[in-house]
Design a protein around this motif. Structure first.
Motif, PDB file in Angstrom:
ATOM      1  N   UNK A  25      25.796  42.455  43.467  1.00  0.00           N
ATOM      2  CA  UNK A  25      24.814  42.841  42.444  1.00  0.00           C
ATOM      3  C   UNK A  25      25.488  42.891  41.079  1.00  0.00           C
ATOM      4  N   UNK A  26      24.643  42.951  40.020  1.00  0.00           N
ATOM      5  CA  UNK A  26      25.211  42.998  38.667  1.00  0.00           C
ATOM      6  C   UNK A  26      25.751  44.384  38.340  1.00  0.00           C
ATOM      7  N   UNK A  43      34.773  54.978  39.346  1.00  0.00           N
ATOM      8  CA  UNK A  43      34.251  53.732  39.888  1.00  0.00           C
ATOM      9  C   UNK A  43      34.935  53.476  41.220  1.00  0.00           C
ATOM     10  N   UNK A  44      34.158  53.129  42.246  1.00  0.00           N
ATOM     11  CA  UNK A  44      34.689  52.904  43.594  1.00  0.00           C
ATOM     12  C   UNK A  44      35.733  51.789  43.540  1.00  0.00           C
ATOM     13  N   UNK A  45      36.881  52.009  44.159  1.00  0.00           N
ATOM     14  CA  UNK A  45      37.957  51.012  44.055  1.00  0.00           C
ATOM     15  C   UNK A  45      37.679  49.786  44.918  1.00  0.00           C
ATOM     16  N   UNK A  46      36.731  49.904  45.849  1.00  0.00           N
ATOM     17  CA  UNK A  46      36.378  48.732  46.660  1.00  0.00           C
ATOM     18  C   UNK A  46      35.247  47.922  46.008  1.00  0.00           C
ATOM     19  N   UNK A  47      34.105  48.583  45.783  1.00  0.00           N
ATOM     20  CA  UNK A  47      32.925  47.818  45.354  1.00  0.00           C
ATOM     21  C   UNK A  47      32.629  47.976  43.860  1.00  0.00           C
ATOM     22  N   UNK A  48      33.376  48.827  43.139  1.00  0.00           N
ATOM     23  CA  UNK A  48      33.214  49.049  41.696  1.00  0.00           C
ATOM     24  C   UNK A  48      31.901  49.730  41.321  1.00  0.00           C
ATOM     25  N   UNK A  54      34.118  41.413  38.112  1.00  0.00           N
ATOM     26  CA  UNK A  54      34.920  41.752  39.290  1.00  0.00           C
ATOM     27  C   UNK A  54      34.851  40.622  40.322  1.00  0.00           C
ATOM     28  N   UNK A  55      35.311  39.437  39.913  1.00  0.00           N
ATOM     29  CA  UNK A  55      35.226  38.280  40.800  1.00  0.00           C
ATOM     30  C   UNK A  55      36.496  38.138  41.652  1.00  0.00           C
ATOM     31  N   UNK A  56      37.651  38.353  41.022  1.00  0.00           N
ATOM     32  CA  UNK A  56      38.908  38.254  41.766  1.00  0.00           C
ATOM     33  C   UNK A  56      38.913  39.236  42.946  1.00  0.00           C
ATOM     34  N   UNK A  57      38.456  40.469  42.680  1.00  0.00           N
ATOM     35  CA  UNK A  57      38.462  41.467  43.749  1.00  0.00           C
ATOM     36  C   UNK A  57      37.453  41.103  44.836  1.00  0.00           C
ATOM     37  N   UNK A  58      36.378  40.397  44.460  1.00  0.00           N
ATOM     38  CA  UNK A  58      35.407  39.950  45.465  1.00  0.00           C
ATOM     39  C   UNK A  58      36.055  38.919  46.392  1.00  0.00           C
ATOM     40  N   UNK A 112      29.839  45.223  43.121  1.00  0.00           N
ATOM     41  CA  UNK A 112      29.259  45.229  41.771  1.00  0.00           C
ATOM     42  C   UNK A 112      30.087  44.336  40.859  1.00  0.00           C
ATOM     43  N   UNK A 113      29.444  43.301  40.307  1.00  0.00           N
ATOM     44  CA  UNK A 113      30.169  42.366  39.440  1.00  0.00           C
ATOM     45  C   UNK A 113      30.425  42.948  38.049  1.00  0.00           C
TER      46      UNK A 113
END
Lengths: 202, 202
Positions: free
Chosen positions: B86-87, B57-62, B124-128, B107-108
């Motif tokens: 996106x979901x 899984x991409x460490x930036x956008x998941x 993945x809200x904190x990382x956003x 990607x959430x």
């Protein structure tokens, strides 16, 4: 489609080679496997690999089998002297599901169809004739497709067997049980009148 | 079903675990593989195994990726400062297929849905929020499901970002292009009137 991953792209490509599975369905399956437990993918891949490497064809009836002789042919409880002739293993599965037949089978591997390049020599007909002699078969039940090719195949085999003392029958064609008369096609309904059965009072 | 072969039975069992594939479809696929070239099965099994073992899984956008960073995040041609939320990866594929978006994604992993036990901490809200600060994001486009859960998620994230200088937008909802008015549902049609756009004469 622009895949985010070469691995996904490769997997989708292979899965979408399967019949009836397009690119979108393949992607759905692949994304499911990614989300699911890794053992699921491992077991799926293993089952398919061992299947493809281990699969045999029964030397008597030509059905798919795990060994040289299939479960049905080696089962002493199955009636011998009666053979049901089918096109492929799917036919065996369909008839087995009815629980109405206890004889053995013979898989032809298709039907005679000159337009598809399938002649009698491509089918397991010689071995069928040999079995009729060797296994002292008393009856052959044809359960082939009700098409011109199926009928031609029955006719061809029946002719080959005309000098042998074997009864040749075919599964009944007629209106399905639970089917309504108004939806039956004329051909089926017409045949079902010609081959009507005597009412059996119990 | 009474399978003629344990190998077939095992393979059907594994294939029918896939979503949307029942026993009958699984059997059809398995019988196809038996008939087809053995390399097809080998390549299918290999693609699935390497996929499941290699996927990251991409460490930036998941998003799903082959490496630690996905193709889109490492592409210098993609506009930074704009994120489409996106979901799941399917959302990225759908938007990429339009060829209308050149920013990056986030990607959430779902939407907030208490009934399914999915709270904000599962997503993945904190990382956003971190990305918005670190990557100096100017605009966030929400492309989530148009459901109560999707709307709740947008609301929750928007509140988290209220002190930051970022524009928050959402993809337009309206009558599909080519769709006829009489078949549009009232909700969509009502929204499309409220959010009408200015006619742009060219």
């Amino acid at each position: 489609m622009n895949f985010p991953s070469k691995l996904v792209e490769d997997a989708v490509y292979e899965v979408s080679k399967l019949p009836g599975i397009g690119k979108k369905s393949a992607l759905r399956l692949v994304l499911h496997l990614i989300k699911a437990n890794p053992t699921q993918t491992k077991e799926l891949a293993k089952a398919l690999t061992t299947l493809r490497e281990g699969i045999r064809y029964c030397k008597h009836c030509h059905s798919i089998a795990d060994k040289d002789v299939c479960n049905i042919c080696e089962n002493p409880k199955r009636q011998s002297g009666i053979l049901c002739v089918v096109e492929d293993t799917k036919g065996i599965l369909a008839i087995e599901a009815t629980n109405q037949y206890f004889g053995k089978y013979h898989v032809l591997g298709g039907v005679i169809s000159p337009i598809d390049g399938v002649g009698p020599s491509e089918l397991n007909i010689t071995s069928l004739v040999e079995r009729v002699e060797k296994e002292e078969v008393k009856e052959i039940i044809f359960a082939l497709s009700s098409t011109m090719e199926g009928d031609t195949t029955v006719h061809y085999i029946a002719k080959k067997l005309q000098n042998q003392d074997v009864k040749i029958t075919s599964i009944a064609r007629g209106v399905p049980i639970g089917g309504e008369l108004e939806y039956a096609d004329e051909l089926t309904l017409g045949r079902s009148i010609l081959t009507r059965t005597v009412y059996n009072q119990q």
